[in-house]
Design a protein around this motif. Structure first.
Motif, PDB file in Angstrom:
ATOM      1  N   GLY A 294       0.790  -1.229   0.000  1.00 39.79           N
ATOM      2  CA  GLY A 294       0.000   0.000   0.000  1.00 39.79           C
ATOM      3  C   GLY A 294       0.816   1.270   0.000  1.00 39.79           C
ATOM      4  N   LYS A 295       2.171   1.134  -0.065  1.00 40.18           N
ATOM      5  CA  LYS A 295       3.078   2.278  -0.025  1.00 40.18           C
ATOM      6  C   LYS A 295       2.764   3.179   1.175  1.00 40.18           C
ATOM      7  N   ARG A 296       2.630   2.527   2.317  1.00 40.94           N
ATOM      8  CA  ARG A 296       2.302   3.219   3.564  1.00 40.94           C
ATOM      9  C   ARG A 296       3.431   2.945   4.549  1.00 40.94           C
ATOM     10  N   TYR A 297       4.019   4.009   5.078  1.00 34.80           N
ATOM     11  CA  TYR A 297       5.156   3.893   5.965  1.00 34.80           C
ATOM     12  C   TYR A 297       4.892   4.753   7.195  1.00 34.80           C
ATOM     13  N   GLU A 298       4.769   4.094   8.359  1.00 33.09           N
ATOM     14  CA  GLU A 298       4.360   4.816   9.568  1.00 33.09           C
ATOM     15  C   GLU A 298       5.298   4.495  10.725  1.00 33.09           C
ATOM     16  N   ARG A 299       5.329   5.450  11.645  1.00 34.12           N
ATOM     17  CA  ARG A 299       6.123   5.303  12.864  1.00 34.12           C
ATOM     18  C   ARG A 299       5.315   5.851  14.026  1.00 34.12           C
ATOM     19  N   VAL A 300       5.207   5.050  15.102  1.00 30.52           N
ATOM     20  CA  VAL A 300       4.474   5.466  16.296  1.00 30.52           C
ATOM     21  C   VAL A 300       5.402   5.324  17.496  1.00 30.52           C
ATOM     22  N   GLY A 301       5.450   6.361  18.343  1.00 32.23           N
ATOM     23  CA  GLY A 301       6.255   6.297  19.555  1.00 32.23           C
ATOM     24  C   GLY A 301       7.597   6.958  19.382  1.00 32.23           C
ATOM     25  N   GLY A 302       8.407   6.792  20.417  1.00 35.60           N
ATOM     26  CA  GLY A 302       9.758   7.365  20.381  1.00 35.60           C
ATOM     27  C   GLY A 302       9.995   8.342  21.481  1.00 35.60           C
TER      28      GLY A 302
END
Length: 439
Positions: A431-439
């Motif tokens: 789906g060409k979806r790149y996510e990042r949660v947190g940090g």
């Protein structure tokens, strides 16, 4: 008038502002001596050979390939992004038919950088070949890719990234891991459950010379490539198999490298290791350039080369010939039972402890892949290190089936909400979806 038989693009980037230390062999002089040699030989005056400037890769290019923990900016420097961008430029030259072949003569190198990245290992932070390949796949559509890694050290990072990808054939020929870093790359390492046989390792004994390398190229690598029928062949062109390299124990010559290049016939070459920066690299790179351009390389001679002194013994020759027969059989008919992990429900699970020798980090990782009859399967990685708490990475492959897409999204969303992980990352290639949660 001398003219290249094949148009060759050379992308050059010596990384003036990056070195492990001022006296470390991984420093800018690795390529500056080569540039002097190419200019002295008049290579850039030959019609059909042209130098190009690198692009600059973005963090999005890195995030398409790697789970960088805790954040991408903490792992890569501007030099790494330009090095990866140089590989991308070479790839685009080929894909857009601006050159018949291209050589990314860049540093820092990348083939020890694995799917998860917490820092530098084996002089590598990000895998520049993988960053290039996945950019090309994003821009030009699905590609069947073969990577031939001729560095003296096993390309463990590239192997790790493509372990579960049946559309990427990874072949590494290297000094036996029982005698050299990183201690991996044995013949039984054949790929994940959905990609068995797409990883091929050829561990060679110390002292292997031109005869052994060229035998492997002709009798194993070339047939494997012909069977796989790739759209793109990439040579991870490490040059530390040279007889004068200070950190390895092989006996390859500059002329041997040129002949190997001719046999493999890669579309793209990307520089990896090689630390005899005056006695080997200028001559090896010259031989590779001439070979890729379809020009005569018979005059290339490095200082101190005496064939009788570096010739391999008959025992080494016999061993390599037996190895080629056995490895070809393994690649064509890999055993279904894998030695690297175990089935837990529908997931194949591997547990790994990795040491980042350059940055002195220890990583503890659990990798799980959903075994699927319809696609390569969802990849889930739980990783923590001596510097970073537990993190999660989830990858949905390009050819993901509807079930795996749904399962990958569920695993990521539940992980991101659970509070268990410092960072949760999603690479959704379908789906060409790149996510990042947190940090």
């Amino acid at each position: 008038m001398l003219k290249a038989a094949r148009e060759l693009g050379i992308v050059f980037f010596p990384a003036f502002d990056w070195a492990i230390s001022p006296t470390h062999p991984e420093r800018q002089e690795r390529l500056l001596y080569t540039l002097d040699q190419l200019k002295e030989e008049g290579v850039f005056d030959i019609p059909g050979i042209r130098e190009y400037k690198p692009e600059v890769a973005g963090e999005a290019d890195v995030d398409r390939v790697h789970f960088c923990f805790p954040e991408t900016s903490g792992v890569v420097s501007p030099s790494h992004l330009v090095s990866a961008g140089g590989a991308i430029r070479a790839g685009r030259l080929f894909m857009e038919k601006k050159a018949a072949k291209a050589f990314a003569m860049v540093r820092p190198p990348g083939h020890h950088a694995m799917k998860c990245v917490h820092g530098a290992r084996g002089f590598c932070n990000i895998n520049i070949e993988a960053v290039m390949i996945e950019r090309l796949r994003e821009e030009y559509g699905p590609l069947r890719v073969a990577i031939v890694d001729t560095d003296c050290h096993h390309g463990d990072g590239t192997q790790d990234i493509y372990w579960n990808d049946p559309d990427t054939l990874f072949i590494s020929l290297h000094q036996d891991g029982r005698t050299l870093y990183p201690g991996t790359g044995f013949a039984h390492e054949l790929g994940g459950p959905g990609a068995l046989g797409a990883t091929v390792n050829v561990p060679l004994p110390p002292g292997t010379s031109d005869e052994g390398f060229l035998y492997v190229a002709e009798h194993l690598i070339r047939p494997l490539l012909d069977d796989f029928k790739p759209d793109l062949v990439v040579n991870s062109a490490g040059q530390d198999n040279h007889f004068s390299d200070p950190i390895t124990d092989m006996a390859f010559s500059a002329q041997g490298y040129a002949k190997l290049t001719e046999i493999v016939n890669a579309d793209l070459a990307v520089l990896e290791g090689g630390y005899s920066i005056q006695g080997a690299l200028p001559y090896v790179n010259l031989g590779i350039v001439l070979s890729m351009a379809g020009l005569d390389y018979s005059h290339v001679r490095e200082p101190g080369f005496e064939p009788s002194r570096v010739r391999q013994g008959s025992a080494v020759t016999d061993y390599i010939r037996r190895q080629c027969v056995d490895i070809r059989k393994l690649a064509k008919n890999p055993p279904p039972r894998q030695r690297s992990g175990e089935m837990v429900g529908e997931w194949f699970v591997r547990r790994k402890t990795l040491y980042y020798d350059t940055d002195h980090i220890t990583e503890y990782q659990t990798e799980s892949v959903l075994v699927c009859p319809d696609c390569p399967g969802v990849l889930k990685i739980e990783s923590e290190s001596s510097r970073t708490p537990l993190c999660l990475g989830v990858q949905i492959p390009i050819r993901a089936c509807p079930r795996c897409r749904s399962e990958g999204e569920r695993v990521f969303e539940e992980g991101a909400k659970s509070g268990r992980y410092k960072v949760s990352r999603l690479i959704d290639r379908a789906g060409k979806r790149y996510e990042r949660v947190g940090g």
